[in-house]
Design a protein around this motif. Sequence first.
Motif, PDB file in Angstrom:
ATOM      1  N   HIS A  88       0.840  -1.203   0.000  1.00 19.93           N
ATOM      2  CA  HIS A  88       0.000   0.000   0.000  1.00 19.93           C
ATOM      3  C   HIS A  88       0.874   1.251   0.000  1.00 19.93           C
ATOM      4  N   ILE A  89       0.303   2.315  -0.525  1.00 25.32           N
ATOM      5  CA  ILE A  89       0.999   3.594  -0.646  1.00 25.32           C
ATOM      6  C   ILE A  89       0.184   4.649   0.085  1.00 25.32           C
ATOM      7  N   GLU A  90       0.884   5.464   0.859  1.00 27.50           N
ATOM      8  CA  GLU A  90       0.227   6.546   1.584  1.00 27.50           C
ATOM      9  C   GLU A  90       0.749   7.887   1.090  1.00 27.50           C
ATOM     10  N   LYS A  91      -0.095   8.893   1.207  1.00 26.73           N
ATOM     11  CA  LYS A  91       0.306  10.253   0.836  1.00 26.73           C
ATOM     12  C   LYS A  91       0.075  11.168   2.026  1.00 26.73           C
ATOM     13  N   GLY A  92       1.095  11.930   2.363  1.00 26.54           N
ATOM     14  CA  GLY A  92       0.987  12.923   3.415  1.00 26.54           C
ATOM     15  C   GLY A  92       1.554  12.465   4.745  1.00 26.54           C
ATOM     16  N   ILE A  93       2.168  13.408   5.423  1.00 30.40           N
ATOM     17  CA  ILE A  93       2.832  13.110   6.695  1.00 30.40           C
ATOM     18  C   ILE A  93       1.839  12.730   7.791  1.00 30.40           C
ATOM     19  N   GLU A  94       0.647  13.327   7.797  1.00 32.26           N
ATOM     20  CA  GLU A  94      -0.336  13.024   8.847  1.00 32.26           C
ATOM     21  C   GLU A  94      -0.778  11.562   8.799  1.00 32.26           C
ATOM     22  N   GLN A  95      -1.056  11.048   7.599  1.00 34.80           N
ATOM     23  CA  GLN A  95      -1.432   9.639   7.471  1.00 34.80           C
ATOM     24  C   GLN A  95      -0.264   8.744   7.854  1.00 34.80           C
ATOM     25  N   HIS A  96       0.934   9.135   7.470  1.00 29.51           N
ATOM     26  CA  HIS A  96       2.121   8.344   7.795  1.00 29.51           C
ATOM     27  C   HIS A  96       2.297   8.244   9.312  1.00 29.51           C
ATOM     28  N   ILE A  97       2.068   9.309  10.017  1.00 29.69           N
ATOM     29  CA  ILE A  97       2.174   9.294  11.479  1.00 29.69           C
ATOM     30  C   ILE A  97       1.158   8.317  12.062  1.00 29.69           C
ATOM     31  N   LYS A  98      -0.076   8.328  11.565  1.00 32.25           N
ATOM     32  CA  LYS A  98      -1.101   7.399  12.065  1.00 32.25           C
ATOM     33  C   LYS A  98      -0.673   5.949  11.869  1.00 32.25           C
TER      34      LYS A  98
END
Length: 189
Positions: A88-98
């Motif tokens: 899976h691929i995530e975009k954005g630092i906020e989602q990455h922190i979660k």
Amino acid sequence: MKKFVCQNLVALICLAAAVSLTACTGNKKNDRDELVKQIQALTASKDTIAKNLQTFDTLDYTVFSNREWTRLHESHAKDIIVHFPDGHIEKGIEQHIKTLDAMFVYAPDTRIKEHPIKIGSGNMTAVMGWMEGTFTKPMPTGDGKFIQPTGKKFRIPMATIGIWKSDGTMSEEYLFWDNKTYMDQIMGK
């Protein structure tokens, strides 16, 4: 890191020798100026790579291992794209922190404290390290259920490849570890 520095020193020596031996223009000042430019470019690149690798150390040893998410912006761009081992691929630092924080719910002592391999070229760096911890809290399965803790320790190799922007933050990050080995270790298989 010593190997990396030596390779760059060898590159500089080879570059100097090549310029000296193949100077065709007959204009020593132009040849010397060109050599100086090339050496400056290699040195600047080496310094940037070393700085980015140092940032990786801080990221894993301090920010990740101590869950200091308010510092993640020191290494990650706000709009970072992160590729995970499960595809899976995530975009954005906020989602990455979660997502990162969720790893600590069931293994609060998760940590990375060493990078025995560190390499870089241009705006890319890669580190290999060991992620370790203990499965001591219930693991949410996403359907309101939990896998009860086994108390088992895990220690798995991981690798992170970063693509860096000129401001010293990553625009893209690739994370690698073997999820099966991870699950086998925490489940005691």
